[in-house]
Design a protein around this motif. Structure first.
Motif, PDB file in Angstrom:
ATOM      1  N   UNK B 244     -11.729 -47.468 -46.010  1.00  0.00           N
ATOM      2  CA  UNK B 244     -10.947 -46.297 -46.403  1.00  0.00           C
ATOM      3  C   UNK B 244     -11.443 -45.048 -45.677  1.00  0.00           C
ATOM      4  N   UNK B 245     -10.827 -43.910 -46.084  1.00  0.00           N
ATOM      5  CA  UNK B 245     -11.371 -42.565 -45.826  1.00  0.00           C
ATOM      6  C   UNK B 245     -11.559 -42.191 -44.359  1.00  0.00           C
ATOM      7  N   UNK B 246     -10.730 -42.698 -43.449  1.00  0.00           N
ATOM      8  CA  UNK B 246     -10.878 -42.277 -42.049  1.00  0.00           C
ATOM      9  C   UNK B 246     -10.644 -40.779 -41.916  1.00  0.00           C
ATOM     10  N   UNK B 247      -9.641 -40.265 -42.637  1.00  0.00           N
ATOM     11  CA  UNK B 247      -9.383 -38.823 -42.547  1.00  0.00           C
ATOM     12  C   UNK B 247     -10.385 -38.009 -43.362  1.00  0.00           C
ATOM     13  N   UNK B 248     -10.669 -38.405 -44.583  1.00  0.00           N
ATOM     14  CA  UNK B 248     -11.516 -37.542 -45.413  1.00  0.00           C
ATOM     15  C   UNK B 248     -12.953 -37.502 -44.901  1.00  0.00           C
ATOM     16  N   UNK B 253     -11.140 -36.602 -36.113  1.00  0.00           N
ATOM     17  CA  UNK B 253     -10.662 -37.744 -35.336  1.00  0.00           C
ATOM     18  C   UNK B 253      -9.341 -38.313 -35.830  1.00  0.00           C
ATOM     19  N   UNK B 254      -9.161 -38.321 -37.160  1.00  0.00           N
ATOM     20  CA  UNK B 254      -7.986 -38.984 -37.731  1.00  0.00           C
ATOM     21  C   UNK B 254      -7.206 -38.026 -38.609  1.00  0.00           C
ATOM     22  N   UNK B 255      -5.918 -37.871 -38.346  1.00  0.00           N
ATOM     23  CA  UNK B 255      -5.107 -37.059 -39.248  1.00  0.00           C
ATOM     24  C   UNK B 255      -4.664 -37.915 -40.440  1.00  0.00           C
ATOM     25  N   UNK B 256      -4.011 -37.291 -41.410  1.00  0.00           N
ATOM     26  CA  UNK B 256      -3.690 -38.039 -42.635  1.00  0.00           C
ATOM     27  C   UNK B 256      -2.739 -39.204 -42.380  1.00  0.00           C
ATOM     28  N   UNK B 261      -2.239 -45.276 -42.162  1.00  0.00           N
ATOM     29  CA  UNK B 261      -1.827 -46.523 -41.498  1.00  0.00           C
ATOM     30  C   UNK B 261      -3.020 -47.419 -41.164  1.00  0.00           C
ATOM     31  N   UNK B 262      -4.147 -46.798 -40.808  1.00  0.00           N
ATOM     32  CA  UNK B 262      -5.304 -47.537 -40.299  1.00  0.00           C
ATOM     33  C   UNK B 262      -6.389 -47.660 -41.359  1.00  0.00           C
ATOM     34  N   UNK B 263      -7.220 -48.678 -41.269  1.00  0.00           N
ATOM     35  CA  UNK B 263      -7.078 -49.834 -40.386  1.00  0.00           C
ATOM     36  C   UNK B 263      -6.207 -50.892 -41.035  1.00  0.00           C
ATOM     37  N   UNK B 299     -14.604 -43.425 -31.337  1.00  0.00           N
ATOM     38  CA  UNK B 299     -13.803 -42.221 -31.094  1.00  0.00           C
ATOM     39  C   UNK B 299     -12.317 -42.541 -31.240  1.00  0.00           C
ATOM     40  N   UNK B 300     -11.998 -43.613 -31.976  1.00  0.00           N
ATOM     41  CA  UNK B 300     -10.609 -44.008 -32.202  1.00  0.00           C
ATOM     42  C   UNK B 300     -10.071 -44.885 -31.060  1.00  0.00           C
TER      43      UNK B 300
END
Lengths: 148, 426
Positions: B244-248, B253-256, B261-263, B299-300
């Motif tokens: 979870x939590x790529x954006x938070x 690096x990751x927008x909402x 969508x990921x992963x 870095x995505x």
């Protein structure tokens, strides 16, 4: 003078918001809490950025995982305890109003005093909650005494 | 005269055989509910609510004699396993309960019922009617498994050689120094993996085993809830809950939208010794690549070491696959045979984007390998699309089981409804 003007503007904004809800109950304006529209707007922004992903847009949380923020004793109760939840995070095996939650809330001590104050004032006056606001000074005081 | 008699006899035989044919088809009076239990199903299928348990119903098994054993996340009135019995119309009533522990895993094999708490595995001897003999005296097969606050459940399945496979979930999102923390880096050489974040293999009949007695069968799996043994190619398949939590944690690096969508939620076909790469990587189903996790220098875009296992199928993010079942029944049309059903419990970490899941998916298989696109099989557990999007579903699919007649059973761990999906087309 400038200050008074802002206060008047803010009061009118709050009043307008309320009057939109309560239509002709003009007296309701006296019930406006000390939380200003500006604080609510900033609190909402911080909430969206740092809290919403777990506690959800409606503050209802996620069953078994993340607790709700509407009507809980933590949100509406003791301010020091609430400020500490944000500074230190929260992952204790305690029931929150009778339910347990398995996710982990990380410390949010990277937020500034004003940001914490605003987001807490916001959650205390959103999702059906009504409680007094929290000031940056209060956050500062708790942070100073907060032992790691 | 003789000819006429023959006609009558023939006609009578025809009528009885047609009648019995229909009786067989409708399986002794099991009927779909008029509203198909609120579910949306493909043409020709129907569904009924078998029971409302009002409990956190996780995985389940159904015996040929029409008994249903349901494992509860939390005991209800001191019972962690509910026992129900089906009437001829398919509706079931509560007949008992036992086991004072909460948990998720339950499986029936070779005369035993296996069930797990969040730290142990027990088994109960069954009589020849598949009824538990001594509900208060199970054998403790596995003990002392690690349990964190999150990913604490221990799903289980058996192979055909006397082995038991147990998921031990990683008690962390991405092995960060500060779990789910803001820009918190990953712990070097993630120490969680020695005793969690994988599937462990134990002997199905040996008492009191723990880490020392088992084998870490596969590692680098963050958390598995749905798993099943594929009988066609004799292999373990698992569904991983992706991080979870790529954006938070990594907003730069990751927008909402990307974070919603990921992963991917991944289906893995496991062999002994496999490593699926958690927490060092995640699978990006849009780029079709294994990507280095941001906690470990990603870095995505940077691709992970190719030594890690590729998923067999990748599904959209955060839908929480909680049940996996290979369909071996005879009731459903041919295309379903040996394919996989997957119960997606539904997302939360897609907010503020709309939530997704709360349905049962069908994944076609051919010769023990995924073949063809997945499709939503049973939908609308949530009640309405709006409730699904808001993450406020009425029901949340969790466990799957196959009945002796080939019906598909689905549990809901929110309200405790037990569904049965049948094929009704003649």
């Amino acid at each position: 003078m400038k200050r008074i003007l802002t206060i008047i503007v803010l009061l009118t904004m709050g009043g307008l918001q309320l009057s939109a809800q309560t239509k002709n109950k003009a007296k309701a304006v006296t019930k406006v809490t000390k939380v200003s529209a500006a604080v609510m707007a900033n609190g909402n922004k911080i909430y969206g950025q740092y809290c919403l992903s777990c506690h959800m847009a409606d503050g209802g949380g996620v069953q078994n995982m993340n607790p709700p923020l509407n009507g809980t004793s933590y949100v509406l109760g003791d301010k020091t305890r609430l400020i500490k939840v944000i500074l230190n995070g929260f992952s204790q095996n305690v029931d929150i109003d009778g339910e347990s939650y398995t996710n982990v809330m990380a410390p949010h001590n990277f937020l500034k005093d004003q940001e914490i104050a605003d987001v807490l004032s916001y959650i205390r006056n959103s999702f059906g909650n009504k409680a007094s606001g929290i000031s940056a000074l209060e956050v500062k005081a708790v942070r100073a005494k907060n032992k790691k | 005269m003789n000819r006429n008699l023959l006609k009558y006899v023939l006609a009578a035989t025809l009528i009885t055989s047609v009648a019995s044919f229909y009786a067989l088809k409708s399986d002794k009076g099991v009927k779909a509910d008029p509203d198909n239990a609120g579910l949306k199903l493909p043409e020709g299928f129907g569904a009924l609510k078998v029971a409302e348990t009002g409990a956190k119903a996780r995985h389940l098994v159904v015996t040929p004699q029409g008994d249903i054993y349901v494992k509860l996340a939390k005991p209800k009135e001191g019972k962690g396993i509910l026992q129900l019995h089906e009437n001829s119309d398919g509706k079931a009533q509560l007949t008992g309960g036992f086991g004072n522990y909460g948990g998720t895993g339950i499986y029936l094999k070779d005369g035993y019922l296996y069930a797990s708490s969040n730290q142990e595995v027990f088994r109960y001897k069954l009589n020849d009617q598949n009824v538990v003999l001594s509900p208060d005296q199970p054998e403790k097969i596995v003990t002392g498994l690690k349990m964190g606050r999150q990913h604490e459940t221990k799903s289980l399945v058996l192979d055909n050689d006397g082995n038991l496979y147990v998921n031990i979930g990683a008690y962390s999102n991405s092995c960060q120094v500060q779990d789910r923390g803001y820009q918190s880096p990953g712990m070097p050489g993630c120490p969680i993996l020695d005793s969690a974040g994988g599937i462990w293999q134990f002997k199905a009949n040996k008492l009191s085993q723990s880490y020392g007695d088992g084998i870490r069968y596969a590692t680098g799996l963050r958390n598995v809830v749905g798993l099943d043994w594929n009988q066609q190619n004799n292999q373990l398949f698992v569904m991983q809950h992706g991080r979870d939590n790529l954006n938070s944690s990594w907003p730069a690096l990751y927008d909402v939208k990307e974070s919603a969508e990921l992963p991917a939620e991944c289906l893995y076909a496991l062999k002994k010794g496999d490593n699926a790469g958690w927490p060092y990587l995640y699978y990006d189903q849009i780029q079709h690549k294994k990507i280095v996790a941001p906690e470990y220098g990603g870095d995505k875009k940077k691709e992970a070491d190719t030594k890690y296992l590729d998923p067999a199928v990748a599904y959209p993010g955060h839908m929480a696959p909680n049940g996996l079942l290979f369909y071996t029944g005879k009731m459903f049309p041919e295309k379903y045979k040996n394919g996989a059903f997957i119960a997606f419990h539904g997302s939360w970490n897609r907010a503020p984007e709309p939530q997704k899941g709360y349905f049962v998916v069908f994944q076609p298989f051919k010769d023990g390998k995924p073949s063809g696109d997945w499709e939503i099989f049973a939908d609308n557990f949530s009640g309405t699309p709006e409730k699904a999007a808001a993450g406020r579903a009425d029901h949340r699919p969790c466990g799957l089981a196959q009945g002796a007649d080939g019906s598909l059973y689905v549990t809901d761990d929110s309200k405790g409804t037990i569904y049965r999906i049948i094929y009704t087309k003649k």
